[in-house]
Design a protein around this motif. Structure first.
Motif, PDB file in Angstrom:
ATOM      1  N   ILE A   9      -3.822   8.420  12.254  1.00 24.50           N
ATOM      2  CA  ILE A   9      -2.612   7.499  12.385  1.00 24.50           C
ATOM      3  C   ILE A   9      -2.421   7.436  10.828  1.00 24.50           C
ATOM      4  O   ILE A   9      -3.055   6.357  10.150  1.00 24.50           O
ATOM      5  CB  ILE A   9      -2.814   6.155  13.194  1.00 24.50           C
ATOM      6  N   ALA A  11      -0.792   5.356   7.950  1.00 27.98           N
ATOM      7  CA  ALA A  11      -0.259   4.248   8.125  1.00 27.98           C
ATOM      8  C   ALA A  11      -0.284   3.475   6.523  1.00 27.98           C
ATOM      9  O   ALA A  11      -0.473   2.312   6.595  1.00 27.98           O
ATOM     10  CB  ALA A  11      -0.765   3.078   8.865  1.00 27.98           C
ATOM     11  N   GLU A  28       2.903  -2.121  10.494  1.00 25.58           N
ATOM     12  CA  GLU A  28       2.198  -1.535  11.463  1.00 25.58           C
ATOM     13  C   GLU A  28       1.629  -2.838  12.423  1.00 25.58           C
ATOM     14  O   GLU A  28       1.322  -2.538  13.569  1.00 25.58           O
ATOM     15  CB  GLU A  28       0.898  -0.741  11.063  1.00 25.58           C
ATOM     16  N   VAL A  38       0.856  -0.665  15.720  1.00 20.90           N
ATOM     17  CA  VAL A  38      -0.158  -0.010  15.557  1.00 20.90           C
ATOM     18  C   VAL A  38      -0.962   0.182  16.869  1.00 20.90           C
ATOM     19  O   VAL A  38      -1.692   1.275  17.524  1.00 20.90           O
ATOM     20  CB  VAL A  38      -1.272  -0.110  14.320  1.00 20.90           C
ATOM     21  N   ILE A  55      -7.278   5.867  11.047  1.00 19.77           N
ATOM     22  CA  ILE A  55      -6.036   5.154  10.703  1.00 19.77           C
ATOM     23  C   ILE A  55      -6.086   5.178   8.925  1.00 19.77           C
ATOM     24  O   ILE A  55      -7.146   4.613   8.730  1.00 19.77           O
ATOM     25  CB  ILE A  55      -5.992   3.546  11.128  1.00 19.77           C
ATOM     26  N   THR A  57      -5.132   3.832   5.596  1.00 16.48           N
ATOM     27  CA  THR A  57      -4.472   2.446   5.384  1.00 16.48           C
ATOM     28  C   THR A  57      -4.416   2.480   3.794  1.00 16.48           C
ATOM     29  O   THR A  57      -4.803   3.515   2.960  1.00 16.48           O
ATOM     30  CB  THR A  57      -5.218   1.422   5.894  1.00 16.48           C
ATOM     31  N   LYS A  61      -3.664  -3.607   3.885  1.00 13.22           N
ATOM     32  CA  LYS A  61      -3.461  -3.459   5.168  1.00 13.22           C
ATOM     33  C   LYS A  61      -4.711  -3.915   5.958  1.00 13.22           C
ATOM     34  O   LYS A  61      -4.840  -3.198   7.213  1.00 13.22           O
ATOM     35  CB  LYS A  61      -2.879  -2.085   5.591  1.00 13.22           C
ATOM     36  N   GLY A 131       2.546   6.553  11.752  1.00 19.59           N
ATOM     37  CA  GLY A 131       2.546   5.158  12.124  1.00 19.59           C
ATOM     38  C   GLY A 131       3.505   4.364  12.242  1.00 19.59           C
ATOM     39  O   GLY A 131       3.550   3.085  12.788  1.00 19.59           O
ATOM     40  N   ASP A 132       4.883   5.095  12.056  1.00 18.20           N
ATOM     41  CA  ASP A 132       6.207   4.193  12.112  1.00 18.20           C
ATOM     42  C   ASP A 132       6.840   4.508  13.490  1.00 18.20           C
ATOM     43  O   ASP A 132       7.592   3.587  13.936  1.00 18.20           O
ATOM     44  CB  ASP A 132       7.250   4.729  11.380  1.00 18.20           C
TER      45      ASP A 132
END
Ligand code: UTP
Length: 292
Positions: A9, A11, A28, A38, A55, A57, A61, A131-132
């Motif tokens: 993912i 993000a 997220e 998320v 994920i 990041t 985040k 991620g969106d």
């Protein structure tokens, strides 16, 4: 054929379309009623048979890591107050999957973010959930992609027809129908953010792709593309031109949580379904519609 058990993912984007909130809160982590965006991506992956999720990041985040972690102090306070169900819910979230985090040190694009995951993925096919993009569907979209991969053995991109205006912001795919298929196509090329006249079709990738590990060599050799970023689409375009890619017009409603409108629409949709809000929210909306 190796089973698909891993997902990435990405993000780590800056989320400029959601400013000013995204300056302090990762987009997220914006809620859809009472769960962050998320969460829905992780849930979709898990419901598709994925066991390991990375994920990607950045330093701002951390809230995402905290959300999927357990706070023993918090749990015992809840249990002390008799809120056993709430405590169990938090525990279940922490145990949904093996979730790993990796920082992309500079936001150099989606292709660059995915490229950071090479050692996590190893020699296996993997799914990327942008991620969106939250997608509510009957069968989880990752599962729909995995089914196509298991049939054709090629990378798969999740697509939908989009408007001419959206096409210039997303990408456009060159596709041909496949015999006996209603919603799966053979894709032989694609272009990121086409200028008017450059588009192949009105089909664009929306939020989900399944890639094979040879993607990483291609990503490592990418030149900066549209917007000066390393574009995942450019890597997938090479894969489409060389070995071919399957394109699946998936079933599901997609919400762009990176945009203010998408955020609002996802909340209205889920707010009308959530057991604590559905009834009162429906009444509220009915009243509101009368005033529009
Ligand atoms: P977007 O381009 O939609 O996200 O990337 P963004 O850059 O955060 O958005 P705006 O335009 O500034 O509002 C699609 C996905 O790829 C991730 C984003 O977090 C998003 O989920 N991404 C993008 C990364 O992980 N790293 C990047 O360098 C760029």
């Amino acid at each position: 054929m190796k089973k698909v058990t891993k997902a990435i993912i990405p993000a780590a984007g800056l989320g400029t379309r959601m400013l000013p909130i995204s300056h302090a809160v990762p987009k997220e982590m914006l809620p859809i009623v009472d769960l962050p965006a998320v969460y829905y991506l992780v849930e979709e992956a898990v419901n598709s048979g994925i066991t390991d999720i990375l994920i990607v990041t950045n330093r701002d985040k951390e809230a995402m890591e905290n959300f999927f972690d357990l706070s023993p102090e918090y749990i015992s306070v809840l249990e002390g107050k008799g809120r056993v169900e709430a405590a169990d819910r938090i525990r279940r979230i922490a145990n949904m999957a093996n979730i790993y985090f990796l920082r992309q040190k500079e936001a150099k694009g989606l292709g660059h973010a995915v490229g950071r995951a090479r050692s996590f993925v190893g020699d296996e096919p993997f799914v990327v959930l942008y991620g969106d993009d939250i997608i509510f569907s009957k069968t989880p979209v990752c599962r729909q992609l995995i089914d196509v991969y298991e049939k054709y053995g090629k990378p798969v991109v999740g697509v939908k027809p989009v408007s001419a205006e959206q096409l210039t912001k997303y990408c456009s795919l060159k596709v041909e129908s496949l015999p006996g298929e209603e919603n799966v196509y053979a894709c032989s090329d694609m272009i990121e953010k086409p200028k008017p006249g450059e588009e192949f079709s009105n089909l664009s990738i929306l939020g989900r792709v399944l890639l094979t590990p040879d993607a990483f060599d291609i990503i490592d050799n990418l030149e900066p593309g549209a917007g000066g970023e390393y574009q995942l689409t450019d890597a997938m375009a090479k894969m489409a031109r060389e070995g071919g890619v399957s394109a699946l017009e998936f079933e599901g409603d997609r919400y762009d949580m990176g945009s203010k409108l998408g955020f609002l629409m996802a909340n209205v949709t889920k707010g009308l379904l959530h057991e604590e809000t559905a009834e009162a929210f429906r009444e509220y909306l009915k009243g509101l519609i009368g005033k529009l």
